[in-house]
Each structure stands twice: as C-alpha cells, then as structure tokens.
Design a protein around this motif. Structure first.
Motif, PDB file in Angstrom:
ATOM      1  N   PRO A  53       0.845  -1.199   0.000  1.00  0.00           N
ATOM      2  CA  PRO A  53       0.000   0.000   0.000  1.00  0.00           C
ATOM      3  C   PRO A  53       0.880   1.248   0.000  1.00  0.00           C
ATOM      4  O   PRO A  53       2.088   1.162   0.249  1.00  0.00           O
ATOM      5  CB  PRO A  53      -0.782  -0.123   1.308  1.00  0.00           C
ATOM      6  N   PRO A  54       0.295   2.416  -0.233  1.00  0.00           N
ATOM      7  CA  PRO A  54       1.084   3.645  -0.176  1.00  0.00           C
ATOM      8  C   PRO A  54       1.647   3.867   1.231  1.00  0.00           C
ATOM      9  O   PRO A  54       1.059   3.423   2.213  1.00  0.00           O
ATOM     10  CB  PRO A  54       0.090   4.748  -0.537  1.00  0.00           C
ATOM     11  N   VAL A  55       2.779   4.535   1.286  1.00  0.00           N
ATOM     12  CA  VAL A  55       3.436   4.828   2.554  1.00  0.00           C
ATOM     13  C   VAL A  55       3.461   6.332   2.753  1.00  0.00           C
ATOM     14  O   VAL A  55       3.779   7.079   1.827  1.00  0.00           O
ATOM     15  CB  VAL A  55       4.877   4.272   2.566  1.00  0.00           C
ATOM     16  N   TYR A  56       3.111   6.765   3.943  1.00  0.00           N
ATOM     17  CA  TYR A  56       3.090   8.190   4.277  1.00  0.00           C
ATOM     18  C   TYR A  56       3.987   8.439   5.479  1.00  0.00           C
ATOM     19  O   TYR A  56       4.244   7.550   6.273  1.00  0.00           O
ATOM     20  CB  TYR A  56       1.665   8.648   4.608  1.00  0.00           C
ATOM     21  N   THR A  57       4.448   9.661   5.609  1.00  0.00           N
ATOM     22  CA  THR A  57       5.269  10.059   6.743  1.00  0.00           C
ATOM     23  C   THR A  57       4.899  11.475   7.164  1.00  0.00           C
ATOM     24  O   THR A  57       3.991  12.074   6.604  1.00  0.00           O
ATOM     25  CB  THR A  57       6.764   9.936   6.396  1.00  0.00           C
ATOM     26  N   ALA A  77      -7.252  -1.334  13.651  1.00  0.00           N
ATOM     27  CA  ALA A  77      -8.041  -2.256  12.826  1.00  0.00           C
ATOM     28  C   ALA A  77      -8.486  -1.570  11.539  1.00  0.00           C
ATOM     29  O   ALA A  77      -8.399  -2.157  10.455  1.00  0.00           O
ATOM     30  CB  ALA A  77      -9.253  -2.765  13.602  1.00  0.00           C
ATOM     31  N   ALA A  78      -8.935  -0.331  11.646  1.00  0.00           N
ATOM     32  CA  ALA A  78      -9.353   0.416  10.454  1.00  0.00           C
ATOM     33  C   ALA A  78      -8.172   0.715   9.557  1.00  0.00           C
ATOM     34  O   ALA A  78      -8.282   0.665   8.316  1.00  0.00           O
ATOM     35  CB  ALA A  78     -10.051   1.716  10.869  1.00  0.00           C
ATOM     36  N   ILE A  79      -7.021   0.998  10.142  1.00  0.00           N
ATOM     37  CA  ILE A  79      -5.812   1.265   9.357  1.00  0.00           C
ATOM     38  C   ILE A  79      -5.405   0.014   8.591  1.00  0.00           C
ATOM     39  O   ILE A  79      -5.076   0.067   7.407  1.00  0.00           O
ATOM     40  CB  ILE A  79      -4.666   1.764  10.260  1.00  0.00           C
ATOM     41  N   GLU A  80      -5.443  -1.120   9.260  1.00  0.00           N
ATOM     42  CA  GLU A  80      -5.089  -2.393   8.605  1.00  0.00           C
ATOM     43  C   GLU A  80      -6.030  -2.680   7.441  1.00  0.00           C
ATOM     44  O   GLU A  80      -5.596  -3.080   6.357  1.00  0.00           O
ATOM     45  CB  GLU A  80      -5.128  -3.539   9.626  1.00  0.00           C
ATOM     46  N   LYS A  81      -7.320  -2.472   7.651  1.00  0.00           N
ATOM     47  CA  LYS A  81      -8.303  -2.678   6.582  1.00  0.00           C
ATOM     48  C   LYS A  81      -8.038  -1.728   5.424  1.00  0.00           C
ATOM     49  O   LYS A  81      -8.065  -2.124   4.256  1.00  0.00           O
ATOM     50  CB  LYS A  81      -9.721  -2.473   7.120  1.00  0.00           C
ATOM     51  N   TRP A  82      -7.754  -0.466   5.723  1.00  0.00           N
ATOM     52  CA  TRP A  82      -7.451   0.534   4.692  1.00  0.00           C
ATOM     53  C   TRP A  82      -6.218   0.119   3.902  1.00  0.00           C
ATOM     54  O   TRP A  82      -6.200   0.203   2.671  1.00  0.00           O
ATOM     55  CB  TRP A  82      -7.226   1.899   5.350  1.00  0.00           C
ATOM     56  N   MET A  83      -5.187  -0.355   4.607  1.00  0.00           N
ATOM     57  CA  MET A  83      -3.952  -0.773   3.935  1.00  0.00           C
ATOM     58  C   MET A  83      -4.205  -1.955   2.999  1.00  0.00           C
ATOM     59  O   MET A  83      -3.685  -1.996   1.873  1.00  0.00           O
ATOM     60  CB  MET A  83      -2.878  -1.110   4.965  1.00  0.00           C
ATOM     61  N   GLU A  84      -5.012  -2.912   3.435  1.00  0.00           N
ATOM     62  CA  GLU A  84      -5.345  -4.064   2.592  1.00  0.00           C
ATOM     63  C   GLU A  84      -6.106  -3.623   1.347  1.00  0.00           C
ATOM     64  O   GLU A  84      -5.823  -4.097   0.241  1.00  0.00           O
ATOM     65  CB  GLU A  84      -6.159  -5.088   3.381  1.00  0.00           C
ATOM     66  N   GLU A  85      -7.062  -2.724   1.527  1.00  0.00           N
ATOM     67  CA  GLU A  85      -7.835  -2.211   0.386  1.00  0.00           C
ATOM     68  C   GLU A  85      -6.942  -1.452  -0.592  1.00  0.00           C
ATOM     69  O   GLU A  85      -7.055  -1.612  -1.815  1.00  0.00           O
ATOM     70  CB  GLU A  85      -8.967  -1.305   0.874  1.00  0.00           C
ATOM     71  N   GLN A  86      -6.061  -0.620  -0.065  1.00  0.00           N
ATOM     72  CA  GLN A  86      -5.148   0.142  -0.913  1.00  0.00           C
ATOM     73  C   GLN A  86      -4.196  -0.777  -1.670  1.00  0.00           C
ATOM     74  O   GLN A  86      -3.912  -0.557  -2.853  1.00  0.00           O
ATOM     75  CB  GLN A  86      -4.349   1.146  -0.067  1.00  0.00           C
ATOM     76  N   ALA A  87      -3.694  -1.806  -0.994  1.00  0.00           N
ATOM     77  CA  ALA A  87      -2.796  -2.763  -1.648  1.00  0.00           C
ATOM     78  C   ALA A  87      -3.516  -3.464  -2.792  1.00  0.00           C
ATOM     79  O   ALA A  87      -2.969  -3.618  -3.891  1.00  0.00           O
ATOM     80  CB  ALA A  87      -2.277  -3.780  -0.625  1.00  0.00           C
ATOM     81  N   PHE A  88      -4.754  -3.884  -2.544  1.00  0.00           N
ATOM     82  CA  PHE A  88      -5.528  -4.545  -3.595  1.00  0.00           C
ATOM     83  C   PHE A  88      -5.764  -3.601  -4.776  1.00  0.00           C
ATOM     84  O   PHE A  88      -5.571  -3.976  -5.930  1.00  0.00           O
ATOM     85  CB  PHE A  88      -6.860  -5.061  -3.046  1.00  0.00           C
ATOM     86  N   GLN A  89      -6.200  -2.369  -4.494  1.00  0.00           N
ATOM     87  CA  GLN A  89      -6.475  -1.403  -5.570  1.00  0.00           C
ATOM     88  C   GLN A  89      -5.219  -1.073  -6.356  1.00  0.00           C
ATOM     89  O   GLN A  89      -5.243  -0.965  -7.578  1.00  0.00           O
ATOM     90  CB  GLN A  89      -7.105  -0.124  -5.007  1.00  0.00           C
ATOM     91  N   ARG A  90      -4.098  -0.899  -5.653  1.00  0.00           N
ATOM     92  CA  ARG A  90      -2.833  -0.604  -6.329  1.00  0.00           C
ATOM     93  C   ARG A  90      -2.429  -1.759  -7.237  1.00  0.00           C
ATOM     94  O   ARG A  90      -1.981  -1.563  -8.359  1.00  0.00           O
ATOM     95  CB  ARG A  90      -1.754  -0.328  -5.285  1.00  0.00           C
ATOM     96  N   THR A  91      -2.611  -2.979  -6.755  1.00  0.00           N
ATOM     97  CA  THR A  91      -2.277  -4.157  -7.552  1.00  0.00           C
ATOM     98  C   THR A  91      -3.215  -4.267  -8.748  1.00  0.00           C
ATOM     99  O   THR A  91      -2.778  -4.545  -9.870  1.00  0.00           O
ATOM    100  CB  THR A  91      -2.357  -5.436  -6.698  1.00  0.00           C
ATOM    101  N   LYS A  92      -4.491  -4.064  -8.527  1.00  0.00           N
ATOM    102  CA  LYS A  92      -5.484  -4.129  -9.604  1.00  0.00           C
ATOM    103  C   LYS A  92      -5.163  -3.126 -10.711  1.00  0.00           C
ATOM    104  O   LYS A  92      -5.278  -3.438 -11.892  1.00  0.00           O
ATOM    105  CB  LYS A  92      -6.875  -3.857  -9.034  1.00  0.00           C
ATOM    106  N   THR A  93      -4.712  -1.924 -10.318  1.00  0.00           N
ATOM    107  CA  THR A  93      -4.403  -0.881 -11.283  1.00  0.00           C
ATOM    108  C   THR A  93      -3.065  -1.094 -11.985  1.00  0.00           C
ATOM    109  O   THR A  93      -2.960  -0.985 -13.200  1.00  0.00           O
ATOM    110  CB  THR A  93      -4.377   0.496 -10.577  1.00  0.00           C
ATOM    111  N   ARG A  94      -2.044  -1.430 -11.200  1.00  0.00           N
ATOM    112  CA  ARG A  94      -0.681  -1.484 -11.724  1.00  0.00           C
ATOM    113  C   ARG A  94      -0.209  -2.852 -12.181  1.00  0.00           C
ATOM    114  O   ARG A  94       0.604  -2.963 -13.088  1.00  0.00           O
ATOM    115  CB  ARG A  94       0.301  -0.950 -10.675  1.00  0.00           C
TER     116      ARG A  94
END
Length: 100
Positions: A53-57, A77-94
């Motif tokens: 997933p994207p990384v922020y600082t 828990a919400a952060i983990e869910k968000w990270m999983e969703e972002q990873a999936f979307q990033r993979t689906k797109t790229r």
C-alpha cells in the motif's frame, strides 16, 4: 549455452551489471542477517501476491499532499483494513496479472 533465464522486468539496460546487482539484492536480502529486521521481508510487495500500500510520513500535510485521516486516527483495525484495500487497488491498477 543458456541453462536458466530470469527476468527483472521489461526494459532495456546498458549492460548486465545492473541486472546482476538487482538479482543479487533480491536474493541476498532473504538470507538470515542480511537485513536489519528480518520480519520486514514478510511485508514486502509480492509476499501476498499484492503490491504494498502507499506509505506516508510526517508532516501530515506537505505541499498540499495530505496523509489520509484514517492513518492519523489511531484505529489500528481500520488502518489495517485501509492498507489491505489500498494494496488490492494498487495491484489491480498497476499489476492486475498478479491477481489471476
């Protein structure tokens, strides 16, 4: 005589040295003691067949780029869910080929 062919991607390099360095790094970093935190290798892209997933600082806002509120919420828990969703979307797109 070629006995094994490996690919590090679809692009042209000016020589084999860079490809050899990439392959060496990819293999050596998995050896015990090669990286500081061996557990970090378990969260690398492709480990679960999805991109990271994207990384922020900090700071939370930099030149108009805002860290998503969910990441500042403290709700793990919400952060983990968000990270999983972002990873999936990033993979689906790229790299949709990884999802097959």
């Amino acid at each position: 005589m070629v006995t094994l062919e490996l690919s590090i991607g679809d692009y042209v390099l000016s020589g084999g040295e860079l490809a050899a360095a990439v392959l060496t790094d990819a293999v050596v970093r998995l050896l015990p003691g090669a990286i500081g935190d061996e557990q970090s290798a378990l969260t690398d892209s492709f480990q679960d067949m999805v991109l990271a997933p994207p990384v922020y600082t900090r700071p939370a806002n930099y030149n108009g780029w805002e860290v998503p509120e969910i990441l500042r919420s403290g709700d793990h828990a919400a952060i983990e869910k968000w990270m999983e969703e972002q990873a999936f979307q990033r993979t689906k797109t790229r790299r949709p080929d990884l999802l097959k």
